[in-house]
Design an enzyme around this catalytic site. Structure first.
Site, PDB file in Angstrom:
ATOM      1  N   ILE A  98       6.203  -5.940   6.832  1.00 36.56           N
ATOM      2  CA  ILE A  98       6.162  -4.863   7.797  1.00 36.56           C
ATOM      3  C   ILE A  98       5.851  -3.531   7.115  1.00 36.56           C
ATOM      4  O   ILE A  98       6.077  -3.376   5.919  1.00 36.56           O
ATOM      5  CB  ILE A  98       7.529  -4.706   8.540  1.00 36.56           C
ATOM      6  CG1 ILE A  98       8.661  -4.520   7.525  1.00 36.56           C
ATOM      7  CG2 ILE A  98       7.776  -5.908   9.432  1.00 36.56           C
ATOM      8  CD1 ILE A  98      10.031  -4.239   8.163  1.00 36.56           C
TER       9      ILE A  98
ATOM     10  N   LEU B 261      -0.402  10.535   4.250  1.00 32.92           N
ATOM     11  CA  LEU B 261      -1.665   9.917   3.815  1.00 32.92           C
ATOM     12  C   LEU B 261      -2.467  10.777   2.839  1.00 32.92           C
ATOM     13  O   LEU B 261      -3.701  10.828   2.926  1.00 32.92           O
ATOM     14  CB  LEU B 261      -2.536   9.550   5.023  1.00 32.92           C
ATOM     15  CG  LEU B 261      -2.107   8.336   5.836  1.00 32.92           C
ATOM     16  CD1 LEU B 261      -3.064   8.120   7.014  1.00 32.92           C
ATOM     17  CD2 LEU B 261      -2.059   7.068   4.987  1.00 32.92           C
TER      18      LEU B 261
ATOM     19  N   LYS C 188      -1.951  -4.473   9.278  1.00 37.13           N
ATOM     20  CA  LYS C 188      -0.579  -4.139   8.867  1.00 37.13           C
ATOM     21  C   LYS C 188       0.196  -3.586  10.051  1.00 37.13           C
ATOM     22  O   LYS C 188      -0.207  -2.590  10.665  1.00 37.13           O
ATOM     23  CB  LYS C 188      -0.583  -3.142   7.723  1.00 37.13           C
ATOM     24  CG  LYS C 188       0.825  -2.880   7.182  1.00 37.13           C
ATOM     25  CD  LYS C 188       0.802  -2.263   5.819  1.00 37.13           C
ATOM     26  CE  LYS C 188       2.206  -1.990   5.298  1.00 37.13           C
ATOM     27  NZ  LYS C 188       2.170  -1.376   3.957  1.00 37.13           N
TER      28      LYS C 188
ATOM     29  N   CYS D 242      -0.943   4.686  12.163  1.00 38.18           N
ATOM     30  CA  CYS D 242      -1.457   6.049  12.144  1.00 38.18           C
ATOM     31  C   CYS D 242      -1.491   6.558  13.584  1.00 38.18           C
ATOM     32  O   CYS D 242      -1.759   5.792  14.508  1.00 38.18           O
ATOM     33  CB  CYS D 242      -2.886   6.087  11.606  1.00 38.18           C
ATOM     34  SG  CYS D 242      -3.056   5.412   9.964  1.00 38.18           S
TER      35      CYS D 242
ATOM     36  N   GLY E  45      12.718  -0.038   1.560  1.00 39.01           N
ATOM     37  CA  GLY E  45      13.714  -0.466   0.591  1.00 39.01           C
ATOM     38  C   GLY E  45      14.585  -1.591   1.109  1.00 39.01           C
ATOM     39  O   GLY E  45      14.406  -2.080   2.236  1.00 39.01           O
TER      40      GLY E  45
ATOM     41  N   ASN F 115      -4.364  -0.277   8.031  1.00 35.09           N
ATOM     42  CA  ASN F 115      -3.095   0.419   8.253  1.00 35.09           C
ATOM     43  C   ASN F 115      -3.092   0.951   9.680  1.00 35.09           C
ATOM     44  O   ASN F 115      -3.706   1.974   9.968  1.00 35.09           O
ATOM     45  CB  ASN F 115      -2.957   1.555   7.237  1.00 35.09           C
ATOM     46  CG  ASN F 115      -1.700   2.367   7.418  1.00 35.09           C
ATOM     47  OD1 ASN F 115      -0.925   2.137   8.354  1.00 35.09           O
ATOM     48  ND2 ASN F 115      -1.487   3.334   6.548  1.00 35.09           N
TER      49      ASN F 115
ATOM     50  N   ASN G 153      10.354   8.382   3.547  1.00 36.26           N
ATOM     51  CA  ASN G 153       9.239   9.164   3.018  1.00 36.26           C
ATOM     52  C   ASN G 153       8.290   9.551   4.120  1.00 36.26           C
ATOM     53  O   ASN G 153       8.125   8.831   5.112  1.00 36.26           O
ATOM     54  CB  ASN G 153       8.488   8.383   1.919  1.00 36.26           C
ATOM     55  CG  ASN G 153       7.429   7.468   2.492  1.00 36.26           C
ATOM     56  OD1 ASN G 153       6.306   7.890   2.748  1.00 36.26           O
ATOM     57  ND2 ASN G 153       7.777   6.219   2.729  1.00 36.26           N
TER      58      ASN G 153
ATOM     59  N   SER H  53       0.823  -1.201   0.000  1.00 38.79           N
ATOM     60  CA  SER H  53       0.000   0.000   0.000  1.00 38.79           C
ATOM     61  C   SER H  53       0.864   1.259   0.000  1.00 38.79           C
ATOM     62  O   SER H  53       1.875   1.334   0.692  1.00 38.79           O
ATOM     63  CB  SER H  53      -0.891  -0.007   1.245  1.00 38.79           C
ATOM     64  OG  SER H  53      -1.680   1.162   1.272  1.00 38.79           O
TER      65      SER H  53
END
Lengths: 323, 324
Positions: free
Chosen positions: B204, B85, B178, B142, B230, B139, B81, B33
């Site tokens: 993860i 959202l 998640k 948050c 990454g 998700n 990053n 996502s």
């Protein structure tokens, strides 16, 4: 040669480096890229994979020129400013080596529909896509004028190119090593009159673009700018390269890579961005390889109405356009 | 010159199908996502229905414009990053993106986010109305506004609370929680959300990082803290997936993700315990990555004599005993 992609839009391909040459402090690369050259238009960019240790992402470069034909069937030019591991690696790639290239990406500059006098403003290596655009405009019968500026003469890309191509050209350097001592914005208002410009195209550091847009707006001359922002993917999925844009629903963030990088200057809400007119710093960080050369593009996504701002009227360039 | 067409459904004799608690996919390659938008951009390059499933970018109750730029910075073998959202809101997403994905033949997994249990519940309720959404990923990374902004996923109780609310609003769809790796014991969080009704786990999410420009003193990402992703985090992801697999057992499906780029990365993640594997940051480096993995995974397994990917799940071979 391996090419991945659809019949329209960007493709990913392995490109041979045909030529590498010094351009002041920059490097120019010519790549064998027939499918990209065939689909490209001025303002669009390519993402080039780099293999320096620890790097992950491709580096974006404005297409500085494209040629079809010849025994290699089609080439593109890019200009790079080595200032990070990715661009350092690319500056060292010898002719004969191969690079993975994705493009053309973004929206191209809208072109005038009737004959006009156009003033092309380039700052630093942001001049690169302006040379490609200049060639295209001249081929279509427009009058092409150049105003090119940089910190010093070593940062003016190949000054003979605009001198040869343009009806009229002027140069500025902040140290006075070439042309007027100062910035392009010092001369712009005067040059708009001298050239009887009906449209301005600009590419360079965002702060310069903001200032150029203001001067053009005051003079009532429509202005298209190709902006820069850090980007990871270049294809519209990572949402990192956004810029605040005036829309019918107020200011909204738009992606530089696919909604730009070309925007009508009056639509950019610079006051809501981090770019100010006092700081002419380029975007500079480690992904920085993509500085001023990450542009591409046509008008912004929902800016179809804006195209009317072009007194000359614009034509949407559809080559390789995204949906 | 004609462009290559992608070999779809090439028969290799290797069974790549996966069953994620009722969500049956033809192959295990999914999207992480936030790394694939809702598929349109990549579908301009290749047919996204080739994927096992598309996990869309997280949606919230209201549209969000996200954080200021710079939003990303490359780091050694990774990237940071902080997007905040940015999304069009759940209603616009259901109206514009889901029907398009369905029309392309893609299997759609929604990712939902919120800042309160009520937010999650309401987004889940709206998503539940769309039959084109095959499954939901929650998700949990948050900030919880009613809990000093601590992210839900850091607390087993709050995570379970969210999952319970989503499960009630969406009783009939596979539901994946998640998880963040930024916890002391991810297996405990995994246990907690499964007991609260999660079908399976996605692991993860990014791990929190920061980078600062030595000369200007400015954080390289405007938000300051940012999510690291990454190849730099792949070993963490493999570790977390294996801990979850060990804790939860083979009955609980796990979507493994974190730095996966190559076929061997996919197999590594499956051996760690993943049922399916999601591709995230690798798409930014090469938007054809997931398509190439769908194409190459079967032949890779076939050449090594494997007949079904699922046979490799959780299969870690011991080193031989070293005699002194």
């Amino acid at each position: 040669m391996s090419v991945q992609g659809r019949d329209v839009g960007p493709v990913s391909m392995t490109c041979e480096v045909l030529d590498r040459r010094r351009l002041g402090r920059y490097w120019g690369l010519t790549l064998s890229a027939p499918e990209i050259a065939r689909r490209a238009a001025p303002g669009q960019f390519v993402n080039i994979a780099v293999s320096a240790p620890g790097t992950l992402l491709r580096r974006p470069f404005s297409i500085a020129g494209a040629a079809l034909g010849g025994h290699v069937a089609g080439t593109i030019d890019v200009v790079l400013d080595p200032h990070g591991p990715g661009t350092d690696m690319l500056a060292g790639v010898p002719p004969g080596a191969s690079l993975e290239v994705l493009g053309p990406l973004g929206r191209a500059f809208p072109l005038p529909q009737r004959r006009v006098s156009a003033l092309l403003v380039g700052g630093g290596y942001g001049a690169a896509p302006m040379y490609y655009l200049g060639e295209r405009l001249r081929a279509e019968g427009h009058r092409v004028n150049f105003l090119v500026g940089a910190a010093d003469s070593s940062r003016i890309i190949d000054p003979i190119v605009p001198k040869r191509m343009a009806t009229w050209s002027s140069f500025t350097t902040e140290d006075g090593s070439m042309g007027h001592r100062g910035r392009v914005t010092d001369l712009l208002a005067e040059d708009l009159e001298t050239t009887a410009a009906e449209v301005v195209y600009a590419c360079g550091p965002n702060a310069m673009l903001a200032a150029v847009g203001d001067i053009c707006e005051a003079a009532g001359v429509p202005c298209q700018v190709a902006v820069e922002e850090h980007m990871a993917c270049g294809v519209g999925v990572c949402m990192t390269c956004i810029l605040p844009i005036h829309t019918r629903k107020g200011v909204q963030n738009r992606r530089v890579c696919v909604d730009g990088p070309v925007f009508t200057s009056t639509r950019i809400a610079w006051e809501e961005s981090r770019y100010t007119e006092t700081a002419h710093e380029p975007v500079d960080d480690d992904l920085d390889d993509r500085d001023a050369s990450d542009h591409d593009g046509r008008g912004p996504d929902d800016s179809r109405a804006d195209e009317g701002h072009f007194t000359a009227g614009v034509r949407t360039v559809r080559t390789g356009g995204r949906r | 010159m004609s462009t290559t067409t992608r070999p779809t459904g090439r028969t290799t004799g290797v069974d790549l199908s996966v069953d994620l608690g009722g969500l049956v996919l033809p192959n295990p390659i999914m999207t992480a996502s936030g790394c694939f938008a809702s598929g349109r951009e990549i579908d301009a390059l290749w047919n996204v229905s080739e994927l096992g499933a598309v996990v869309a970018k997280s949606v919230t109750l209201e549209p969000r414009e996200g954080l200021p730029t710079p939003r990303m910075s490359e780091t050694p073998s990774g990237m940071l990053n902080a997007i905040g959202l940015q999304n069009p809101g759940v209603d616009a997403w259901l109206e514009r993106d889901v029907p398009w994905l369905a029309s392309r033949g893609a299997r759609v997994v929604a990712s939902i986010a919120g800042n309160s249990v009520d937010d999650y519940r309401e987004v889940a309720r709206r998503v539940a109305a769309s039959r084109s959404v095959a499954a939901v990923e929650v998700n949990l990374s948050c900030p919880n506004v009613s809990h000093r902004g601590l992210v839900f996923a850091c607390d087993p109780g709050r995570s379970a609370e969210v999952v319970r609310a989503v499960r009630q609003a969406l009783p009939d769809r596979p539901l994946f929680a998640k998880l963040t790796p930024d916890v002391t014991d991810i297996a405990r969080i995994g246990r907690s959300v499964v007991e609260a009704g999660a079908t399976g786990i996605s692991a993860i999410n990014t791990t929190l990082g920061m980078a600062i420009d030595a000369e200007t003193g400015r954080p390289k990402v405007a938000n300051g803290f940012a999510g690291l992703s990454g190849p730099a985090i792949r070993p963490m992801a493999v570790r977390a997936v294996h801990q979850l697999f060990t804790e939860l057992g083979p009955e609980v499906p796990i979507i493994g993700m974190g730095g996966v780029r190559t076929v061997t990365d996919v197999v590594e993640m499956v051996r760690a315990g993943a049922s399916a594997v999601a591709i995230g940051t690798a798409t930014f480096a090469d938007p054809f990555t997931a398509a190439n993995l769908v194409r190459d995974l079967g032949p890779w397994l076939g050449r090594r004599g494997h007949t079904a990917l699922a046979d490799l799940r959780g299969r870690i071979e011991p080193w031989p005993h070293h005699p002194r």
